[in-house]
Write a protein that holds these residues in place. Sequence first.
Motif, short mmCIF file in Angstrom:
data_model
loop_
_atom_site.label_atom_id
_atom_site.label_comp_id
_atom_site.label_asym_id
_atom_site.label_seq_id
_atom_site.Cartn_x
_atom_site.Cartn_y
_atom_site.Cartn_z
N ILE A 1 66.85 65.04 56.80
CA ILE A 1 67.82 66.26 56.45
C ILE A 1 67.51 67.39 56.82
CG2 ILE A 1 68.42 67.53 54.30
CD1 ILE A 1 69.51 64.94 54.29
N LEU A 2 66.18 67.88 57.03
CA LEU A 2 65.72 69.16 57.52
C LEU A 2 65.94 69.01 59.17
CD1 LEU A 2 62.50 69.90 55.67
CD2 LEU A 2 64.89 70.90 55.10
N GLN A 3 65.98 67.83 59.77
CA GLN A 3 66.30 68.00 61.07
C GLN A 3 67.66 68.27 61.70
OE1 GLN A 3 65.18 63.93 62.52
NE2 GLN A 3 63.39 65.08 64.08
N GLY A 4 68.46 67.70 60.68
CA GLY A 4 70.07 68.23 60.94
C GLY A 4 70.44 69.54 60.58
N ALA A 5 71.60 70.14 61.05
CA ALA A 5 72.27 71.14 60.78
C ALA A 5 73.11 70.89 59.57
CB ALA A 5 72.83 71.87 61.75
N GLU A 6 72.59 70.77 58.49
CA GLU A 6 73.37 70.50 57.12
C GLU A 6 73.96 71.75 56.50
OE1 GLU A 6 73.96 67.48 55.85
OE2 GLU A 6 72.38 66.26 57.27
N LYS B 1 73.03 58.54 58.51
CA LYS B 1 73.99 58.44 59.61
C LYS B 1 75.55 58.55 59.38
CE LYS B 1 70.82 56.47 63.33
NZ LYS B 1 71.02 55.34 64.34
N LYS B 2 75.31 57.78 58.27
CA LYS B 2 76.89 57.81 57.54
C LYS B 2 76.70 58.02 56.02
CE LYS B 2 78.90 54.55 60.96
NZ LYS B 2 79.74 53.37 61.15
N PRO B 3 76.76 59.04 55.72
CA PRO B 3 76.45 59.65 54.11
C PRO B 3 77.73 59.39 53.39
CG PRO B 3 76.47 61.60 55.63
CD PRO B 3 76.66 60.58 56.53
N LYS B 4 77.49 58.11 52.88
CA LYS B 4 78.94 57.97 52.02
C LYS B 4 78.39 56.93 50.75
CE LYS B 4 80.64 54.56 54.90
NZ LYS B 4 81.68 53.93 55.86
#
Length: 292
Positions: A231-236, A190-193
Amino acid sequence: IRGIFRYDFAYATFWLSIVIVLFFFPVIAGRQSLTEVVPSFYSTPSPSPSLKTLWQVDSSWHTIDVIPLVKSEIEMIKGGGAPIWAPYSGGGEPQITSNAVSVFYPLRLAFFSIWDSTRAFDWYFILRFLISGLGMFYFLRALDLRRIVALWGAIAYSFTGYFILYISYAFLDIDSLLPWLLLVVERYLKKPKMMTAVPIGILLAMGILIGQPQSTIISFIFALLYFGWRILQGAETKEARIKHLRHIVLIIFLALLIALPFITDFLVNYSQGKAIDAWQDKGLNHFPPTYL
């Protein structure tokens, strides 16, 4: 009091504690112990024990092996020495090779450094139910489930037959941390840092320190699959995936750095493992369920 229950921690801790106290009341009241008498399941002649109480597998091993080893390790540490030799096991054996002890796990080390009587093991097992339940509650809340739903999910997870049947086994420490691992993975996504990636590395290191390769590998694979699925769920974008890759390298580096002194012992335990087929010679593939 109602104001306190607005906080998830107070709400979940209260209701999980109520369930745990009700379920383990004979143990908490001191009328019963989770440390069983011997001989029991897997004792000679196996698989037909002369005596077996009815709630867990192979508990006599915990009684005659794990408790003395843990107590001897704690004594060595308090005496200023390294816990590398078990003088009370046969003619002596390397203490560090016993993955049942898991004294390198910080929670286990701190708990038994304060209290290492036989009764302490009962309370440590009970504490594990609270840890696993809270972890699952917070994970389900991170998925935006209502509190009552998350609470039932926490109870269902921490009181599965697996946790009850193998209650005296150290590998349940890893399973109790699995919901926390999934929680920090979810928070990272949710907050990739960097700051949200660090807890993942710490929890992976804890899995290695506990020293049970089979459960560690399974939990790592499960967390990796969950990470990949999310990861695959999101539009990365390409930039976001490169960022994830950098953070994955950081996570692996941090986990190995924390667990580095114990990696060799972990790999030794892994190399000594056997498949369940090794028990077929004892007839355990036809073990009557009534013995459980």
